[in-house]
Design an enzyme around this catalytic site. Structure first.
Site, mmCIF file in Angstrom:
data_model
loop_
_atom_site.group_PDB
_atom_site.id
_atom_site.type_symbol
_atom_site.label_atom_id
_atom_site.label_comp_id
_atom_site.label_asym_id
_atom_site.label_seq_id
_atom_site.Cartn_x
_atom_site.Cartn_y
_atom_site.Cartn_z
ATOM 1 N NE ARG A 183 -3.860 2.170 0.429
ATOM 2 C CZ ARG A 183 -3.511 3.386 0.033
ATOM 3 N NH1 ARG A 183 -2.337 3.597 -0.530
ATOM 4 N NH2 ARG A 183 -4.342 4.399 0.189
ATOM 5 C CE LYS A 184 2.146 1.598 4.588
ATOM 6 N NZ LYS A 184 1.078 2.195 5.333
#
Ligand SMILES: *Cc1c(COP(=O)(O)O)cnc(C)c1O
Length: 381
Positions: A183-184
């Site tokens: 998600r980063k």
């Protein structure tokens, strides 16, 4: 999800990462080893940190940070409630007490004023979060913690590639922790990195990562002769694998390109969304640049409820997420004492995150904005 669904984010992974993982596997060294050491050196260079210690996640890196900062049971640690819940959880894992502070409406970050408002005589540390990649205003917060002897830990989970007053997040940090969750911006599947400017803390973090051992497996391997390790304290297994580090080394080479693309897409979103009066979006704070890890918007007050907007987007094949959560509203923190957190509660209720991924096209972006604007007239607030 249909084929055409626009995802919220999509990791930028390719043949180069697959080749690197394959090489690590065929080398026979898959646990923490030479590739982890190389990844640490490259990461430290990228963010301008003195030292970097690879960990199994940002959460474990934050836990280790609290321990090397000597946070003890009974200590208060100030954290934003408006964050992924790990920020508060690690304080409890260290046996200390998370004290929730409110955030600024524009940056969604702690400020000197919100920190000051909840400061207690037992405050021994502050965990400042660079939320969605937006750098917190570090200088005055550093001055506060330095004046009181409290420690400043930067939850930089989302902030790789962001910069504050011309320096990357991580440079000059007493303690900062990064995440490589998909998600980063860059990913190793799971994984994290602790950076610190203090050699003694770096050494202790390496020891805590590896069961409290006084020498690492690779040191023992390199030594050739027979040496017996000692276990100096109760540690953890917080190690990253060499397969992950091999992927991470390739990911680092993509960072500049990913940043450039995210910033271009974000600028385009900002322009398109500015057609609606009162629509607030994530933006660069003065003197700092965000990596736009998540593109949040807060629609005007007279718009339909956020979940209605998200449902409309979903029906049109567009993923969205609620904005950043508020830890104090979760069952895990029910009954946990806290000061009023009006901005946190408002943002956690009204903000939403729009898709922003590397390969997103202008046409897809136009569609997201068009559907969002059309949702304004959804019936029934
Ligand atoms: C993602 C995230 C974490 C947790 O990172 P992991 O690597 O998944 O442990 C912690 N804090 C914040 C603010 C995050 O966004």
């Amino acid at each position: 999800m249909t084929e055409e669904t626009i995802p919220i984010i999509r990791p930028v992974l390719g043949e180069a990462e697959a080749d690197a993982a394959r090489a690590a596997i065929l080398s026979g060294w898959v646990a923490q080893g030479p590739r982890v050491a190389e990844f640490e050196r490259e990461f430290a260079r990228t963010v301008g940190a003195e030292d970097a210690i690879a960990m199994s996640s940002c959460t474990t890196a934050l836990h280790a940070a609290l321990l090397v900062a000597d946070i003890q049971p009974g200590d208060d640690v100030i954290v934003p409630s408006l964050s992924f819940i790990a920020t508060a959880n690690v304080v409890r894992q260290a046996g200390a007490n998370p004290v929730f502070a409110d955030v600024d409406e524009v940056t969604q970050n702690l400020t000197p004023a919100t920190i000051e408002a909840v400061w207690t005589p037992r405050t021994r540390a502050v965990i400042v979060v660079h939320q969605c990649g937006v750098p917190a205003d570090l200088e005055p917060i550093r001055a506060m913690t330095a004046r009181t002897g409290a420690r400043l830990i930067e939850d930089s989970a989302c902030a790789i590639g962001s910069s504050y007053r011309g320096a990357p997040i991580g440079a000059g940090a007493e303690l900062a922790a990064f995440s490589f969750h998909p998600r980063k911006l860059i990913t190793t599947g799971e994984g994290g990195m602790l950076v610190t400017s203090r050699p003694d803390w770096a050494a202790r973090a390496r020891r805590l990562r590896e069961h409290g051992m006084d020498l690492s497996a690779s040191e023992r391997h390199r030594s050739g002769g027979v040496i017996v390790e000692r276990y100096m304290e109760t540690g953890f297994n917080y190690r990253m694998t060499d397969v992950q580090a091999a992927i991470g080394l390739v990911q680092l080479t993509r960072l500049d390109g990913i940043l450039e693309r995210r910033r271009a897409l974000a600028a385009r979103y900002q322009l398109l969304l500015s057609r609606v009066d009162g629509m607030r979006t994530i933006t660069d704070p003065p003197d700092a640049l965000t990596n736009f890890q998540s593109f949040w918007v807060v629609p005007p007050h007279d718009w339909p409820h956020r979940e209605k907007l998200m449902a409309r987007l979903w029906d049109a094949g567009i993923s969205s997420r609620r904005g950043i959560m508020a830890a104090h509203l979760e069952p895990a923190y029910s009954g946990h004492d806290h000061a009023p957190l009006p901005v946190t509660e408002d943002l956690s209720m009204r903000s939403l995150i729009l898709p922003l991924h590397h390969d997103m096209t202008d046409a897809e972006q136009d569609r997201v904005v068009e559907v969002l604007f059309s949702a304004r007239t959804v019936s029934g607030l």
